[in-house]
Write a protein that holds these residues in place. Structure first.
Motif, short mmCIF file in Angstrom:
data_model
loop_
_atom_site.label_atom_id
_atom_site.label_comp_id
_atom_site.label_asym_id
_atom_site.label_seq_id
_atom_site.Cartn_x
_atom_site.Cartn_y
_atom_site.Cartn_z
N ASP A 54 0.81 -1.22 0.00
CA ASP A 54 0.00 0.00 0.00
C ASP A 54 0.85 1.27 0.00
OD1 ASP A 54 -2.56 -1.44 2.17
OD2 ASP A 54 -2.27 -1.55 0.00
N SER A 55 2.02 1.21 0.60
CA SER A 55 2.85 2.41 0.76
C SER A 55 3.45 2.92 -0.54
CB SER A 55 3.98 2.13 1.75
OG SER A 55 4.82 1.11 1.25
N LEU A 56 3.39 2.13 -1.59
CA LEU A 56 4.09 2.50 -2.82
C LEU A 56 3.34 3.53 -3.65
CD1 LEU A 56 5.47 -0.95 -3.93
CD2 LEU A 56 6.56 0.84 -2.58
N LYS A 57 2.02 3.59 -3.51
CA LYS A 57 1.20 4.62 -4.16
C LYS A 57 1.51 4.80 -5.64
CE LYS A 57 0.43 7.27 0.08
NZ LYS A 57 0.56 8.60 0.74
N GLY A 58 1.68 3.69 -6.35
CA GLY A 58 1.85 3.77 -7.78
C GLY A 58 3.23 4.15 -8.27
N ARG A 59 4.19 4.25 -7.37
CA ARG A 59 5.53 4.65 -7.79
C ARG A 59 6.36 3.49 -8.33
NH1 ARG A 59 8.61 5.74 -3.85
NH2 ARG A 59 7.27 4.88 -2.22
N PHE A 60 6.02 2.27 -7.93
CA PHE A 60 6.76 1.09 -8.37
C PHE A 60 5.91 0.29 -9.36
CE2 PHE A 60 9.71 0.32 -4.46
CZ PHE A 60 10.09 1.65 -4.48
N THR A 61 6.58 -0.34 -10.31
CA THR A 61 5.90 -1.21 -11.27
C THR A 61 6.66 -2.52 -11.40
OG1 THR A 61 5.11 0.70 -12.55
CG2 THR A 61 5.05 -1.46 -13.62
N ILE A 62 5.95 -3.62 -11.17
CA ILE A 62 6.54 -4.94 -11.35
C ILE A 62 6.08 -5.50 -12.69
CG2 ILE A 62 4.67 -6.16 -10.15
CD1 ILE A 62 6.81 -8.10 -9.05
N SER A 63 6.99 -6.14 -13.40
CA SER A 63 6.66 -6.76 -14.68
C SER A 63 7.51 -8.00 -14.86
CB SER A 63 6.89 -5.77 -15.84
OG SER A 63 8.25 -5.37 -15.89
N ARG A 64 7.18 -8.81 -15.85
CA ARG A 64 7.96 -10.01 -16.07
C ARG A 64 8.00 -10.35 -17.55
NH1 ARG A 64 5.09 -14.74 -12.85
NH2 ARG A 64 6.36 -16.12 -14.13
#
Length: 123
Positions: free
Chosen positions: A61-71
């Protein structure tokens, strides 16, 4: 067995960006979920983000859209794009993967950790 190798950590100023990579290697395996965790000095390891084999994602919850995980399933690689980094996000970032072996004689879901990569955010 499966091994994970992380890369992409380093030193960045507050507000900057980094992209972490984690590649799985081995033989005769199928990757399921892949995740990133982090552990700051003196704190417990915490989940940052998870992506399953279908590409569905979950974030802290703390990331507020700043991080993106992909593969990239073809490369058995997971990425973590980190933007607007904060000094309090300085930590060792670990990759984790759940996988199964294709050998029917060795069933069951297994889990493996990478060695970790240091991310330092200066103020």
């Amino acid at each position: 067995q499966v091994q994970l190798v992380e890369s992409g950590g380093g030193l960045v100023q507050a507000g900057g960006s980094l992209r972490l990579s984690c590649a799985a290697s081995g033989s005769d395996f199928t990757i399921n979920a892949m995740s990133w965790y982090r552990q700051a000095p003196g704190k417990q390891r915490e989940l940052v983000a998870t992506i399953n084999s279908s590409g569905n994602t979950k974030y802290a919850d703390s990331l507020k859209g700043r991080f993106t995980i992909s593969r990239d399933n073809a490369k058995n690689t997971v990425y973590l794009q980190m933007n607007s980094l904060k000094p309090e996000e300085t930590a060792v970032y670990f990759c984790n993967s759940d996988y199964v072996l294709r050998d029917w004689r060795r069933p069951g879901l297994r889990s493996v950790w990478g060695q970790g990569t240091q991310v330092t955010v200066s103020s």
